[in-house]
Design an enzyme around this catalytic site. Structure first.
Site, PDB file in Angstrom:
ATOM      1  N   HIS A   1       0.811  -1.226   0.000  1.00  0.00           N
ATOM      2  CA  HIS A   1       0.000   0.000   0.000  1.00  0.00           C
ATOM      3  C   HIS A   1       0.843   1.274   0.000  1.00  0.00           C
ATOM      4  O   HIS A   1       0.297   2.365  -0.197  1.00  0.00           O
ATOM      5  CB  HIS A   1      -0.934   0.029   1.206  1.00  0.00           C
ATOM      6  CG  HIS A   1      -1.985  -1.023   1.196  1.00  0.00           C
ATOM      7  ND1 HIS A   1      -2.839  -1.213   0.125  1.00  0.00           N
ATOM      8  CD2 HIS A   1      -2.316  -1.967   2.117  1.00  0.00           C
ATOM      9  CE1 HIS A   1      -3.655  -2.225   0.394  1.00  0.00           C
ATOM     10  NE2 HIS A   1      -3.349  -2.702   1.590  1.00  0.00           N
TER      11      HIS A   1
ATOM     12  N   ASP B   1      -3.462 -10.473  -2.337  1.00  0.00           N
ATOM     13  CA  ASP B   1      -4.002  -9.914  -1.095  1.00  0.00           C
ATOM     14  C   ASP B   1      -5.442  -9.466  -1.328  1.00  0.00           C
ATOM     15  O   ASP B   1      -5.800  -9.030  -2.431  1.00  0.00           O
ATOM     16  CB  ASP B   1      -3.140  -8.723  -0.672  1.00  0.00           C
ATOM     17  CG  ASP B   1      -3.444  -8.219   0.729  1.00  0.00           C
ATOM     18  OD1 ASP B   1      -2.663  -8.522   1.641  1.00  0.00           O
ATOM     19  OD2 ASP B   1      -4.456  -7.517   0.899  1.00  0.00           O
TER      20      ASP B   1
ATOM     21  N   HIS C   1      -6.903  -6.856  -0.279  1.00  0.00           N
ATOM     22  CA  HIS C   1      -6.950  -5.414  -0.513  1.00  0.00           C
ATOM     23  C   HIS C   1      -6.107  -5.065  -1.738  1.00  0.00           C
ATOM     24  O   HIS C   1      -5.028  -5.623  -1.942  1.00  0.00           O
ATOM     25  CB  HIS C   1      -6.418  -4.648   0.700  1.00  0.00           C
ATOM     26  CG  HIS C   1      -7.170  -4.908   1.964  1.00  0.00           C
ATOM     27  ND1 HIS C   1      -6.773  -5.866   2.875  1.00  0.00           N
ATOM     28  CD2 HIS C   1      -8.312  -4.352   2.453  1.00  0.00           C
ATOM     29  CE1 HIS C   1      -7.627  -5.872   3.884  1.00  0.00           C
ATOM     30  NE2 HIS C   1      -8.563  -4.984   3.646  1.00  0.00           N
TER      31      HIS C   1
END
Length: 311
Positions: free
Chosen positions: A125, A162, A164
């Site tokens: 991220h 993942d 996300h």
């Protein structure tokens, strides 16, 4: 040739506030799982501390300085609502980057067929100048740039499963035509990015959103129909996996319903494609996974397949 496992004690020194899902216990549970007898053949190595120049492959000096200067002398500090640092966090993040760089070196030199980097904090991220989603530095993207810039590869693929969306990896590789970033993830879900129309500056990004409450059957169908053919067409010289295990049905932060065997199946298929395209060269790095038992079981299944593929 055994699978290499890169870990480092510093992962146990990166503290988050009580109740935070990205906690030290994640690594403790993974370590316990990988200490089982069936993993005795793993080639266990310390993840080295990275050089500044490694981080600067993807982040500007201002970001490195900001992270370094944000580390508190005691307690924890919030960089945003989700992302925290404590004494030792920068060191942990640097070893996570160093582990990924060393894993690429080991695999591309022929010292190992594949490698798993079990370090925290995660990385997918973190954008160019923005730490977020528990992440400080973009570990998978840095590994890809290291392979391209320093090993002279022409094609590196990053597959992120993942739950996300890996917005950071997407941002860091957006302008890199020698990379292919492919991600499956739940949508809608934080961070709200990862739509099919986000394709990168050179059509080098593919996003495959999956609806909440879907299970491994839809995941397998999506990978077989879309993602595996794209990988084979790209013919990567190295495959990097952002291995998040929070699509598991027991995970508290999302609503996909994958089973442990789904992660084993996906790992097996990805390793098979790597054997077709790049002599099995795979580097996998830990991202999410927040139910401790599901995380440990899923990582064990993932690493078991890596070991079978390296044999």
């Amino acid at each position: 040739m055994p699978t290499v496992l890169f870990t480092h004690q510093s992962s146990l020194n990166h503290q988050t506030p009580a109740g935070h899902p990205e906690q030290i216990a994640r690594i403790e549970h993974i370590n316990a799982a990988l200490n089982a007898p069936q993993f005795a053949a793993l080639d266990r190595r310390d993840a080295p501390n990275c050089d500044d120049t490694d981080i600067l492959l993807c982040h500007p000096q201002a970001h490195l300085d900001a992270i370094t200067n944000a580390e508190p002398a005691s307690g924890t500090v919030a960089l945003d609502g989700d992302t925290h640092m404590s004494p030792g966090s920068t060191t942990a993040a640097r070893h996570a980057v160093g582990g990924c760089v060393a894993a690429v070196d080991a695999v591309l030199s022929g010292d190992a067929n594949n490698a798993f980097v079990s370090c925290r904090p995660p990385g997918h991220h973190a954008e160019q100048t923005t730490p977020m989603g528990f992440c400080l530095f973009g570990t998978a993207a840095i590994a890809a740039k290291h392979a391209l810039e320093r090993h002279g590869l022409s094609r590196v693929a990053v597959v992120d499963f993942d739950v996300h969306h890996g917005n950071g990896t997407q941002a860091l590789l957006w302008d890199e035509p020698r990379s292919l970033f492919i991600t499956s993830h739940q949508n809608p879900l934080w961070p709200g990015t990862g739509m099919p129309g986000e394709t990168g500056a050179s059509n080098n990004v593919q996003n495959w959103p999956l609806p909440p409450h879907s299970d491994g059957r839809l995941m397998r169908a999506t990978y077989e129909a879309e993602i595996f053919p794209a990988l084979r067409h790209f013919k990567p010289e190295l495959l990097i996996i952002s291995a998040g295990f929070d699509a598991h049905a027991d995970d508290p932060l999302a609503q996909l319903n994958w089973a442990t065997e789904d992660f084993a199946w996906l790992t097996r298929e990805l390793c098979g494609i790597a054997r077709e395209c790049c002599d099995g060269k795979v580097v996998s790095t830990l991202e999410g996974g927040y139910d401790l038992n599901a995380l440990a079981a899923s990582v064990a299944a993932h690493v078991q397949v890596l070991m079978e593929s390296a044999a």
